[in-house]
Write a protein that holds these residues in place. Structure first.
Motif, short mmCIF file in Angstrom:
data_model
loop_
_atom_site.label_atom_id
_atom_site.label_comp_id
_atom_site.label_asym_id
_atom_site.label_seq_id
_atom_site.Cartn_x
_atom_site.Cartn_y
_atom_site.Cartn_z
N TYR A 127 0.84 -1.19 0.00
CA TYR A 127 0.00 0.00 0.00
C TYR A 127 0.88 1.24 0.00
O TYR A 127 1.97 1.25 0.58
CB TYR A 127 -0.90 0.04 1.23
N GLN A 168 0.67 5.18 1.28
CA GLN A 168 -0.10 6.10 2.11
C GLN A 168 0.52 7.49 2.04
O GLN A 168 1.56 7.74 2.66
CB GLN A 168 -0.17 5.61 3.56
N PRO A 193 -4.47 4.45 3.18
CA PRO A 193 -3.62 3.60 2.33
C PRO A 193 -4.30 3.26 1.01
O PRO A 193 -5.48 2.94 0.98
CB PRO A 193 -3.42 2.34 3.18
N LEU A 246 4.45 7.04 2.66
CA LEU A 246 4.75 5.89 3.50
C LEU A 246 4.29 4.65 2.74
O LEU A 246 3.13 4.56 2.34
CB LEU A 246 4.02 6.01 4.83
N LEU A 250 3.52 0.80 2.88
CA LEU A 250 3.18 -0.22 3.87
C LEU A 250 3.08 -1.58 3.22
O LEU A 250 2.50 -1.74 2.15
CB LEU A 250 1.84 0.13 4.52
N LEU A 310 -0.44 0.15 10.51
CA LEU A 310 -1.84 -0.02 10.93
C LEU A 310 -2.00 -1.29 11.77
O LEU A 310 -1.39 -2.32 11.48
CB LEU A 310 -2.75 -0.12 9.71
N PHE A 362 -9.02 3.99 10.61
CA PHE A 362 -9.39 3.71 9.22
C PHE A 362 -10.43 2.60 9.16
O PHE A 362 -10.22 1.52 9.73
CB PHE A 362 -8.15 3.29 8.41
N PHE A 418 -9.36 0.86 1.88
CA PHE A 418 -9.43 1.71 3.06
C PHE A 418 -10.13 3.03 2.77
O PHE A 418 -10.08 3.55 1.66
CB PHE A 418 -8.02 2.00 3.59
N GLY A 419 -10.75 3.56 3.82
CA GLY A 419 -11.25 4.93 3.77
C GLY A 419 -10.12 5.92 3.99
O GLY A 419 -8.97 5.54 4.19
#
Lengths: 116, 115
Positions: free
Chosen positions: A35, A37, A43, A88, A90, B44, B90, B105-106
């Motif tokens: 991902y 971000q 993300p 970032l 991930l 996360l 999130f 994701f939001g």
């Protein structure tokens, strides 16, 4: 039991250069997702690897490519870096192979890429 | 394709007050729903998830979320927040039918707790 490990933690690159980010999944996990971000955003899915193949891809250009190794670790490569690639990055791993989305992902702490 | 809308980008609350973080999703198929939390300079962490069964799911630190299919919502609540709950939250969704489902994701809600 180590979780998801990403390296390096921080990286500064010049516009036009190429970068490789690395990820080791949590023990027992065979699926790796990447991902991006950006600052202040959620993300964004780049792609997912399973059985050493790219299984799904988000809306990212071909400059973004990846690889998964037999030990399930993965690399994310970005060519011809743009200032907008600063973010970032991930890595997330999950078990379950074909139904990995159902379990939720375990995330690494990320690699902060700055393009100048 | 699925999508997630988090209606509030920032939610300031006082310590020990209740809080609700709103999340709505869009999907043409059945979904799995998640809430993730991100502390500063960290990745996360999964807070809770809904896969099937009871529509009310709880986390170990007092958060709960309720799946409402008719309203396509999955709001996160906590009856009394602590300073340590300060983080970005999130909401996320994946479809339950694809053999290669990805999590979407939001844009996140920043929860700030005032003493």
């Amino acid at each position: 039991d180590a979780g998801v490990t990403q390296s390096p933690t921080h990286l500064i690159k010049t516009r036009g250069q190429q970068v490789t980010l690395r990820c080791s999944p949590k023990s027992g996990h065979d699926t790796v997702s990447w991902y991006q971000q950006a600052l202040g955003q959620g993300p964004q899915f780049i792609f997912q690897y399973y059985e050493e193949e790219e299984r799904q891809r988000g809306n990212f250009p071909d400059r973004f490519s990846g690889h998964q190794f037999p030990n399930y670790s993965s690399e994310l490569n970005v060519n011809a870096l743009l200032l907008g690639d600063s973010a970032l990055y991930l890595c997330a791993s999950s078990p379950g192979g074909r139904w990995s989305g159902n379990y939720g992902y375990t995330f690494g702490s990320g690699t902060r890429l700055t393009v100048v | 394709a699925q999508s997630v809308t988090q209606l509030d980008s920032q939610v300031p609350v006082f310590e020990e007050a209740p809080v609700e973080l709103r999340c709505n999703y869009s999907s043409s198929v059945s979904v799995y729903l998640f809430w993730y939390v991100q502390y500063p300079n960290q990745g996360l962490q999964l807070l809770l998830k809904y896969l099937s069964g009871s529509t009310l799911v709880e986390s170990i630190n007092g958060f709960e979320a309720e799946f409402n299919k008719s309203q396509t919502s999955f709001h996160l609540r906590k009856p009394s927040v602590h300073i340590s709950d300060t983080a970005e939250y999130f909401c996320a969704v994946s479809d339950s039918y694809s053999s290669a489902s990805k999590i979407i994701f939001g844009s996140g809600t920043r929860l700030s707790i005032r003493p």
